[in-house]
Design an enzyme around this catalytic site. Sequence first.
Site, PDB file in Angstrom:
ATOM      1  N   ASN A 210       0.841  -1.203   0.000  1.00 47.14           N
ATOM      2  CA  ASN A 210       0.000   0.000   0.000  1.00 47.14           C
ATOM      3  C   ASN A 210       0.876   1.253   0.000  1.00 47.14           C
ATOM      4  O   ASN A 210       2.095   1.162   0.014  1.00 47.14           O
ATOM      5  CB  ASN A 210      -0.945  -0.030   1.204  1.00 47.14           C
ATOM      6  CG  ASN A 210      -0.173  -0.204   2.482  1.00 47.14           C
ATOM      7  OD1 ASN A 210       0.652   0.632   2.837  1.00 47.14           O
ATOM      8  ND2 ASN A 210      -0.402  -1.315   3.175  1.00 47.14           N
ATOM      9  N   LYS A 337     -14.746   0.022  14.490  1.00 45.77           N
ATOM     10  CA  LYS A 337     -13.403  -0.545  14.694  1.00 45.77           C
ATOM     11  C   LYS A 337     -13.023  -0.518  16.170  1.00 45.77           C
ATOM     12  O   LYS A 337     -12.436  -1.460  16.700  1.00 45.77           O
ATOM     13  CB  LYS A 337     -12.399   0.276  13.881  1.00 45.77           C
ATOM     14  CG  LYS A 337     -11.451  -0.563  13.112  1.00 45.77           C
ATOM     15  CD  LYS A 337     -10.823   0.191  11.972  1.00 45.77           C
ATOM     16  CE  LYS A 337     -11.561  -0.109  10.668  1.00 45.77           C
ATOM     17  NZ  LYS A 337     -10.960   0.516   9.526  1.00 45.77           N
ATOM     18  N   LYS A 341     -12.340  -4.222  17.623  1.00 42.21           N
ATOM     19  CA  LYS A 341     -10.962  -4.575  17.993  1.00 42.21           C
ATOM     20  C   LYS A 341     -10.750  -4.446  19.489  1.00 42.21           C
ATOM     21  O   LYS A 341      -9.703  -4.825  20.003  1.00 42.21           O
ATOM     22  CB  LYS A 341      -9.974  -3.686  17.246  1.00 42.21           C
ATOM     23  CG  LYS A 341     -10.096  -3.831  15.732  1.00 42.21           C
ATOM     24  CD  LYS A 341      -8.892  -3.315  14.993  1.00 42.21           C
ATOM     25  CE  LYS A 341      -9.178  -3.319  13.505  1.00 42.21           C
ATOM     26  NZ  LYS A 341      -8.118  -3.907  12.719  1.00 42.21           N
TER      27      LYS A 341
HETATM   28  O1  C5P Z   1      -9.354  -3.178  10.128  1.00 41.14           O
HETATM   29  P1  C5P Z   1      -8.422  -2.155   9.662  1.00 41.14           P
HETATM   30  O2  C5P Z   1      -7.292  -2.687   8.855  1.00 41.14           O
HETATM   31  O3  C5P Z   1      -9.043  -0.989   8.967  1.00 41.14           O
HETATM   32  O4  C5P Z   1      -7.835  -1.534  11.029  1.00 41.14           O
HETATM   33  C1  C5P Z   1      -6.835  -0.600  11.063  1.00 41.14           C
HETATM   34  C2  C5P Z   1      -6.087  -0.701  12.373  1.00 41.14           C
HETATM   35  O5  C5P Z   1      -5.800  -2.059  12.672  1.00 41.14           O
HETATM   36  C3  C5P Z   1      -4.751  -0.030  12.316  1.00 41.14           C
HETATM   37  O6  C5P Z   1      -4.447   0.442  13.596  1.00 41.14           O
HETATM   38  C4  C5P Z   1      -3.823  -1.151  11.887  1.00 41.14           C
HETATM   39  O7  C5P Z   1      -2.490  -0.894  12.299  1.00 41.14           O
HETATM   40  C5  C5P Z   1      -4.417  -2.336  12.596  1.00 41.14           C
HETATM   41  N1  C5P Z   1      -4.274  -3.612  11.874  1.00 41.14           N
HETATM   42  C6  C5P Z   1      -3.516  -4.624  12.432  1.00 41.14           C
HETATM   43  N2  C5P Z   1      -3.404  -5.840  11.803  1.00 41.14           N
HETATM   44  C7  C5P Z   1      -4.045  -6.067  10.651  1.00 41.14           C
HETATM   45  C8  C5P Z   1      -4.844  -5.071  10.066  1.00 41.14           C
HETATM   46  C9  C5P Z   1      -4.930  -3.844  10.719  1.00 41.14           C
HETATM   47  O8  C5P Z   1      -2.901  -4.395  13.496  1.00 41.14           O
HETATM   48  N3  C5P Z   1      -3.922  -7.245  10.057  1.00 41.14           N
END
Ligand code: C5P
Length: 397
Positions: A210, A337, A341
């Site tokens: 990305n 989120k 999370k």
């Molecule tokens: O679910 P999403 O990817 O949008 O969430 C973003 C947050 O989750 C960010 O803080 C990112 O660093 C963390 N993240 C993570 N591991 C992943 C995907 C996202 O720690 N596999």
Amino acid sequence: MSTLTNKRIILGVSGSIAAYKSPDIVRRLQDLGAEVRVILTTGGREFVSERSLQTVSKNKVHDNLWDSEAELSMGHIELAKWADLIIIAPASANTIAKLCHGKADDLLSTVILAASCSVMVAPSMNQQMYASLAMKDNLQLLQKRGVRIIDPGFGEQACGDIGEGRLAEPSEIARKISEIFQNSLLGGKRVLITIGGTVEAIDPVRFLSNHSSGKMGMALAYASIQAGAETTLVIGSISVDVENRAKTIFVTSANEMHEAVMKNIHDQDLFISCAAVADYRPTKVSPNKIKKNSSQKTIELVANKDILSDVCKLKNKPICIGFAAETENYLNNANQKLKNKNCDAIILNDVSNSKIGLKSDENEVYFITSNGSDKINKNTKQIVAEKIINKIVKEFF
Ligand code: C5P
């Protein structure tokens, strides 16, 4: 609040070719929140224009000890009282020698003699002049009096010589100054930050990744260090300089990042998950480069582990801060989120706006907790990072 917010700094610019870098020093200090006034010596004027310094500092440049108009508004004693810190950058051999002797034959030397604030000196001169015994003695004397010296760098000089004597970089000078005012909001705390993007291999030459530059994460690293925290960085793919005062662990894929975080999370007080972690990786990594005419036209994906969620599930979890880079339905997605999370706060940014977020130098974010959301207005990523750290401290420590 930034490290130099409300701080009043006098930048003394003396006669060295490196004076051309002084407008940049002004900008770096302003970026950290300082108000800067410039004193330009006669020698300095040979290498940089008063107009440039006046334009960037947004203040009249002070240069004349005998200017009666200046004496009526802000004369040498007022200037000396006004400053929280005086930095001479570049400091020529002559200016350094004058400081040693307590001379007061121009505005800069007089202001320094009249000042009670901290004084810093960033020497800049030919390598042989810098190596001279007179210079060594002079710098030692200044240090003994409490003047802080920002050592010059090594390299090719304007005169063609190679050696020690180049002015330290403006960013380094600004950092050294902000260290003087370093707060200890996170003193004694341990902070782990993930930074940058992850790279998921398809074959030996291709990958999925990305646009993350790591700018926001590195700005947070700097703010965390400035706040006094012992800081560990787990760094993926980035295009910024690495903060060298942190412990650093370099990774490539989401799996490696997960492993590095889990190995190092146990004694942390704060986890900031700033990395743009790939949600998926190719199910199989081809050992050889996939040929153009290969029958394989699709890439099957499998989900990566969610690092933030896994840290939030730990029994003695640290305070956990996640990021939400959204392009639509911002607040709802970020709040979702926060719940899904189970983290303590989410920093939401709109990545559809190219002026803020991902590769940009600026950002505008919302700091979201279960108590509501708070906007951090558009600013440089460094200042946004400092504001985020301040909010985290206020909310959780
Ligand atoms: O679910 P999403 O990817 O949008 O969430 C973003 C947050 O989750 C960010 O803080 C990112 O660093 C963390 N993240 C993570 N591991 C992943 C995907 C996202 O720690 N596999």
